[in-house]
Design an enzyme around this catalytic site. Structure first.
Site, mmCIF file in Angstrom:
data_model
loop_
_atom_site.group_PDB
_atom_site.id
_atom_site.type_symbol
_atom_site.label_atom_id
_atom_site.label_comp_id
_atom_site.label_asym_id
_atom_site.label_seq_id
_atom_site.Cartn_x
_atom_site.Cartn_y
_atom_site.Cartn_z
ATOM 1 N N CYS A 28 -33.140 -58.000 15.175
ATOM 2 C CA CYS A 28 -33.176 -56.863 15.369
ATOM 3 C C CYS A 28 -32.966 -56.793 16.727
ATOM 4 C CB CYS A 28 -34.790 -56.543 14.854
ATOM 5 S SG CYS A 28 -34.982 -54.918 15.238
ATOM 6 N N CYS A 73 -29.867 -48.689 16.007
ATOM 7 C CA CYS A 73 -30.094 -50.241 15.572
ATOM 8 C C CYS A 73 -29.095 -51.074 16.930
ATOM 9 C CB CYS A 73 -29.218 -50.901 14.700
ATOM 10 S SG CYS A 73 -29.110 -52.168 13.884
#
Length: 270
Positions: free
Chosen positions: A212, A81
């Site tokens: 993201c 991530c």
């Protein structure tokens, strides 16, 4: 259990300090924590563990003291991530767990090196993107062809002619499960001028998020590919702000802000 809350371009996370790896954090508890009505609310959970205390990544202990145990909001584990790494790094810096301006963090996707910029932004060496061909995402009955990009986690980045602001991403876009058997993060973007793109994203295990990081890199790769490029600096506009992606022949870099905004005691139980 103590918790903190942080975000990177409004991609938000609950941080659980667990240096000795003693806490039991099952998927059901992660889902409760991330619930925006009955819990704290977040796109995911970052558990802070000493790498040597986690058998899963113990082989990375010589390179990185701290392991980012990242969970999606539905409780599932994720390999990587990009925004999470930057928020994780901000936590380590703010708490004094690390003092250097450059250091490594262990993840399921491998070790990631981070650097604090003079303006306070955090840059992550995201590794070399791996492009494996094209596939198709379906949104609202419309098919969009995109580039499959592996950033340690799977992505499908689709340049579309429709304005991304008009898309309905309240439901999981369709995708080819034969190409992505473990699911995929889907980015839909509009190229805007030179080296700039506007992006929205539906994250595997979390739904649409405001940003993201790995998806921003995948979008830059796909946008560069449209013009036959593999390198360059890209500005990626997401719902929660702006990220900078640098692509070179050897790796990729993600840069942007990260902040810790709250702390408290977690009273939720499994």
């Amino acid at each position: 259990m103590r918790f903190l809350k942080g975000h990177g371009t409004e991609n938000d996370f609950v941080i659980l300090p667990d240096p000795d790896g003693m806490a039991d954090v099952p998927a059901t508890l992660v889902a409760k924590i991330c619930d925006r009505r009955a819990g704290i609310g977040a796109d995911g959970v970052l558990r802070v563990v000493r790498t040597k205390r986690s058998l899963e990544v113990a082989d990375q202990a010589s390179a990185a003291e701290w392991f980012m145990d990242y969970r999606n909001s539905d409780g599932s584990m994720a390999e990587m991530c990009g925004n999470g790494v930057r928020v994780f790094a901000r936590y380590l810096l703010d708490t004094g767990a690390v003092s250097a301006s450059e250091f490594e963090i262990a993840t399921r996707g491998g070790v990631r090196r981070v650097r604090v910029e003079p303006n306070g932004d955090i840059t992550v060496d995201m590794g070399k993107p791996v492009v494996s061909g094209e596939s198709v995402a379906t949104v609202g009955g419309q098919e969009y062809t995109g580039l499959a990009v592996d950033m340690g986690n799977p992505h499908l980045a689709c340049a579309i002619g429709d304005p991304v602001a008009q898309l309905d991403l309240t439901h999981q876009p369709g995708f080819d499960t034969g190409v992505f058997p473990a699911g995929v993060n889907i980015e839909l973007f509009n190229p805007v001028g030179t080296s700039r793109a506007v992006m929205r994203v539906f994250e595997r295990g979390s739904g649409e998020t405001r940003s993201c990081g790995t998806g921003a890199v995948a979008t830059a790769v796909a946008a560069a590919n449209l013009s036959g490029d593999t390198t360059g600096t890209w500005t990626i506009e997401v719902l929660g702000g702006t990220l900078t992606v640098i692509l070179d022949e050897e790796t990729s870099y993600l840069s942007g802000p990260a902040a810790i905004v709250a702390s408290g005691e977690l009273l939720l139980a499994e």
